[in-house]
Design an enzyme around this catalytic site. Structure first.
Site, PDB file in Angstrom:
ATOM      1  N   HIS A  81       0.842  -1.189   0.000  1.00 37.02           N
ATOM      2  CA  HIS A  81       0.000   0.000   0.000  1.00 37.02           C
ATOM      3  C   HIS A  81       0.878   1.239   0.000  1.00 37.02           C
ATOM      4  CE1 HIS A  81      -2.413   3.150   2.330  1.00 37.02           C
ATOM      5  NE2 HIS A  81      -2.983   3.069   1.143  1.00 37.02           N
ATOM      6  N   SER A  82       0.638   2.164  -0.935  1.00 35.47           N
ATOM      7  CA  SER A  82       1.265   3.477  -0.951  1.00 35.47           C
ATOM      8  C   SER A  82       2.795   3.378  -0.904  1.00 35.47           C
ATOM      9  CB  SER A  82       0.701   4.301   0.209  1.00 35.47           C
ATOM     10  OG  SER A  82       0.999   5.661   0.096  1.00 35.47           O
ATOM     11  N   TYR A  83       3.438   4.002   0.101  1.00 29.08           N
ATOM     12  CA  TYR A  83       4.892   3.925   0.243  1.00 29.08           C
ATOM     13  C   TYR A  83       5.385   2.479   0.288  1.00 29.08           C
ATOM     14  CZ  TYR A  83       9.331   3.536   2.737  1.00 29.08           C
ATOM     15  OH  TYR A  83      10.603   3.169   3.112  1.00 29.08           O
ATOM     16  N   GLY A  85       5.018   0.207  -1.557  1.00 26.95           N
ATOM     17  CA  GLY A  85       5.486  -0.269  -2.845  1.00 26.95           C
ATOM     18  C   GLY A  85       6.989  -0.160  -3.017  1.00 26.95           C
ATOM     19  N   HIS A 224      -7.710   6.800  -0.412  1.00 27.33           N
ATOM     20  CA  HIS A 224      -6.387   6.180  -0.396  1.00 27.33           C
ATOM     21  C   HIS A 224      -6.230   5.111   0.688  1.00 27.33           C
ATOM     22  CE1 HIS A 224      -2.125   6.003  -1.261  1.00 27.33           C
ATOM     23  NE2 HIS A 224      -1.800   6.355  -0.030  1.00 27.33           N
TER      24      HIS A 224
END
Length: 245
Positions: A81-83, A85, A224
């Site tokens: 999720h988000s960062y 990655g 998000h």
């Protein structure tokens, strides 16, 4: 003959979050019979007491590799999720043969040599650097109100605000090493609508989904933080991804 273990999930949280963010999705996956892990990266969440300036992207990559090694994981659906990655893309260089498929939930999918600040653009990067300079002693990014990620329920915002923690700016500045394993592995992007990723990054991931038969694109009508606002729908998409290999 030993009984084959069911496919498991490793759920990797975003920036300034922790494994706590995956609580509701993890419980649903376990109820369905899937072994599920939700590690917290060094210096964040319940590991905030380890916060220090030298924590960088490589630290978080090593965190994930360690989970695979010490839990003896294989045939895993690796979810970012988000960062998250960023460390997932880096860890894939070492654990790709233990990963069935990767799911990128509104997550960064970097190429070699890119940092988070490269991906989010100069304006947002400058804002985060200013946050660190003004409220983070120059070396960490302080927390933001959860409404920034699109949450609107006051109780949920208050709960998330009580859990988020600062993050070393080095993790956003560090440029990642090779990521070819992440880009060549079967995967799925789950794009939140509205997404918090820069439009150019969303477009790049859409282009990959259109050109790569082993890569799929899904869209969820959520902010998000779909693991918080839409855990049922997100769990369904994660289970669907098991067959993407």
């Amino acid at each position: 003959m030993a009984k084959q273990q069911p496919t498991g999930f490793v759920l990797v949280h975003g920036g300034r979050h922790g494994g706590w963010a995956w609580r509701d999705v993890a419980s649903r996956l376990r109820d369905l019979g899937y072994p599920t892990y939700r590690p917290t990266l060094t210096g964040l969440g319940e590991r905030a007491h380890l916060l220090r300036s030298e924590i960088g992207l490589e630290t978080h990559i090593n965190d994930l590799v360690g989970v695979f090694e010490y839990e003896d994981l294989s045939d895993v659906v690796l979810v970012a999720h988000s960062y998250g990655g960023m460390p997932v893309a880096g860890a894939m260089q070492q654990v790709f043969d233990r990963v069935r498929t990767v799911v990128w939930v509104d997550a960064h999918l970097p190429r070699e040599g890119e940092s988070v600040f490269d991906l989010i653009g100069d304006e947002r990067a400058a804002q985060m650097k200013a946050m660190a300079a003004e409220g983070g002693e120059g070396w960490y990014v302080p927390t933001s109100d959860a409404s920034w990620w699109g949450l609107s329920d006051p109780d949920q915002i208050a709960w998330v605000n009580s859990k988020t923690t600062p993050q070393p700016i080095k993790t956003y500045l560090d440029k990642i090493g090779p990521t070819d394993r992440a880009w060549s592995h079967p995967g799925t992007t789950i794009e939140c609508n509205p997404s918090r990723l820069p439009a150019v990054e969303v477009a790049r991931q859409r282009a990959r989904a259109e050109s790569d038969p082993h890569f799929h694109r899904r869209v969820i009508a959520a902010c998000h933080e779909p693991m918080l606002t839409h855990p049922d729908e997100l769990t369904e998409l994660l289970v669907e991804a098991i067959e993407n290999r």
